[in-house]
Design a protein around this motif. Structure first.
Motif, PDB file in Angstrom:
ATOM      1  N   LYS A 103       0.849  -1.191   0.000  1.00  0.00           N
ATOM      2  CA  LYS A 103       0.000   0.000   0.000  1.00  0.00           C
ATOM      3  C   LYS A 103       0.880   1.235   0.000  1.00  0.00           C
ATOM      4  O   LYS A 103       1.949   1.241   0.609  1.00  0.00           O
ATOM      5  CB  LYS A 103      -0.855   0.024   1.269  1.00  0.00           C
ATOM      6  N   MET A 125       0.652   5.367   0.801  1.00  0.00           N
ATOM      7  CA  MET A 125      -0.198   6.398   1.391  1.00  0.00           C
ATOM      8  C   MET A 125       0.521   7.734   1.409  1.00  0.00           C
ATOM      9  O   MET A 125       1.726   7.771   1.680  1.00  0.00           O
ATOM     10  CB  MET A 125      -0.552   6.016   2.833  1.00  0.00           C
ATOM     11  N   CYS A 129       2.520   5.021  12.042  1.00  0.00           N
ATOM     12  CA  CYS A 129       2.676   3.816  11.217  1.00  0.00           C
ATOM     13  C   CYS A 129       2.491   2.570  12.074  1.00  0.00           C
ATOM     14  O   CYS A 129       1.776   1.643  11.699  1.00  0.00           O
ATOM     15  CB  CYS A 129       4.068   3.769  10.581  1.00  0.00           C
ATOM     16  N   LEU A 150      -1.181   2.534  10.553  1.00  0.00           N
ATOM     17  CA  LEU A 150      -1.009   2.345   9.109  1.00  0.00           C
ATOM     18  C   LEU A 150      -0.466   0.972   8.736  1.00  0.00           C
ATOM     19  O   LEU A 150      -0.791   0.429   7.686  1.00  0.00           O
ATOM     20  CB  LEU A 150      -0.122   3.451   8.525  1.00  0.00           C
ATOM     21  N   TYR A 172       7.083  -1.303   7.031  1.00  0.00           N
ATOM     22  CA  TYR A 172       6.766  -0.012   6.442  1.00  0.00           C
ATOM     23  C   TYR A 172       8.046   0.791   6.270  1.00  0.00           C
ATOM     24  O   TYR A 172       9.052   0.544   6.950  1.00  0.00           O
ATOM     25  CB  TYR A 172       5.779   0.761   7.321  1.00  0.00           C
ATOM     26  N   TYR A 192       9.138   5.093   4.916  1.00  0.00           N
ATOM     27  CA  TYR A 192       8.503   6.358   4.557  1.00  0.00           C
ATOM     28  C   TYR A 192       9.539   7.371   4.115  1.00  0.00           C
ATOM     29  O   TYR A 192      10.726   7.237   4.384  1.00  0.00           O
ATOM     30  CB  TYR A 192       7.683   6.891   5.739  1.00  0.00           C
ATOM     31  N   LEU A 222      -8.048   0.008   5.040  1.00  0.00           N
ATOM     32  CA  LEU A 222      -6.678  -0.180   5.538  1.00  0.00           C
ATOM     33  C   LEU A 222      -6.391  -1.652   5.785  1.00  0.00           C
ATOM     34  O   LEU A 222      -5.590  -2.244   5.080  1.00  0.00           O
ATOM     35  CB  LEU A 222      -6.417   0.680   6.783  1.00  0.00           C
TER      36      LEU A 222
END
Lengths: 84, 228
Positions: A41, A43, A62, A66, A74, A76, B57
């Protein structure tokens, strides 16, 4: 103001059934060189500048919401922008 | 015994759960909205199936932060029975009341059909009316029921008899060790993908799920008689 891009993917140790299906499809289209596809994903967040460290805020949100760190990783990127 | 059925935006098995408790089981039950800030007066908490917050989500990720959840966690910590079915199970995982996480079904398909479960542990407050090793028919209806946990968690679950239900024969979703339902360490929080509330009346093709609710009531009566 910050523009933050968050990428969430399944952890390496977790089988990604969607990714495997896409690899099969690419192989059947004759892209035999494709070895792996991991679907994730993406975002985009716009975050107001506060006294708090932006990395601290992004990591926290996160890990809380998230991404589910049991099965997901994750990463970023943070970009500081001038508010319009 | 008085049950709360928590209703999130997008819950769609709340009415089935309510009906199973009220009409099949014959106990008190009330709908409690996700906005509630108290679960005072309830003896058990039921998190129904559905697609809370549209499964945006991840399934259960947003519901886990709704207003009522600190109360659900408090009820769990107080030792009250908490049952999460399907999306309810996903919410319990996201809330950290149970270990692990859900992945998409290995087939990538939404699966809605009867499954055969094996009762792996009949010594819990959710399964005492079953016998160990008994096979029961309960339907599943989910797209993300592929339970995952790491090796260490899995051996912890196995060593402590916390895998309560497994799929017998065909595993519909690819879950680790054929897991269909697990319980917390204290034994009062159960999460399961199959829907016992959809198997609580012979009209529905099976009433094997009713014993699960009867077990909860039986345990509750016994512990309250001791305390009285």
């Amino acid at each position: 103001m910050y523009k933050v891009k968050v990428y969430v993917t399944l952890r390496e140790s977790v089988l990604d059934p969607q990714g495997s299906a896409v690899v099969h499809s690419l192989h059947s289209m004759n892209y035999k060189e494709v070895q792996e596809v991991r679907i994730g994903k993406y975002m985009e967040l716009t975050i107001e500048k506060t006294s708090r460290d932006i990395d601290e805020t992004v990591k926290e949100l996160c890990e809380k919401l998230l991404a589910n760190t049991v099965i997901e990783d994750y990463r970023y990127e943070v970009e500081e922008v001038v508010a319009q | 015994m008085k049950f709360a059925v928590i209703v999130f935006p997008g819950s769609n098995c709340d009415a089935d759960m309510y009906h199973a408790i009220k009409d099949s089981l014959g106990e008190d039950v009330e709908y409690v909205p996700h906005t509630a800030s108290s679960l005072e007066g309830f003896d058990g908490v039921l998190l129904p199936g559905g697609f809370s917050y549209g499964d945006y989500l991840r399934s259960g990720a947003i519901a886990r932060f709704s207003n009522v959840m600190p109360e659900v966690i408090r009820a769990a910590e107080a030792g009250k029975p908490v049952l999460g079915v399907c999306n309810g199970f996903q919410i319990l995982l996201e809330a950290g009341l149970l270990p692990g996480a859900m992945r998409r079904n290995d087939s990538l398909k939404f699966i809605c059909k009867p499954t055969i479960l094996k009762v792996e542990n009949a010594n819990t407050q959710f399964t005492n009316a079953y016998t160990e090793g008994e096979t029961i028919q309960i339907p599943v209806a989910h797209g993300e029921g592929n339970y995952y946990c790491d090796e260490r968690t899995l051996s912890e679950l196995k060593d402590n008899n916390r895998i309560v239900f497994t799929y017998d024969g065909e595993n519909p979703n690819g879950s680790v060790s054929d897991i269909a339902g697990i319980i917390n360490e204290q034994g009062n929080v159960l999460g399961m993908m199959p829907h016992p509330e959809r198997a609580a009346d012979s009209l529905l093709g099976s009433k094997d799920g009713l014993k699960l609710f009867q077990s909860i009531v039986k345990s509750w009566r016994e512990s309250n008689a001791v305390n009285a």
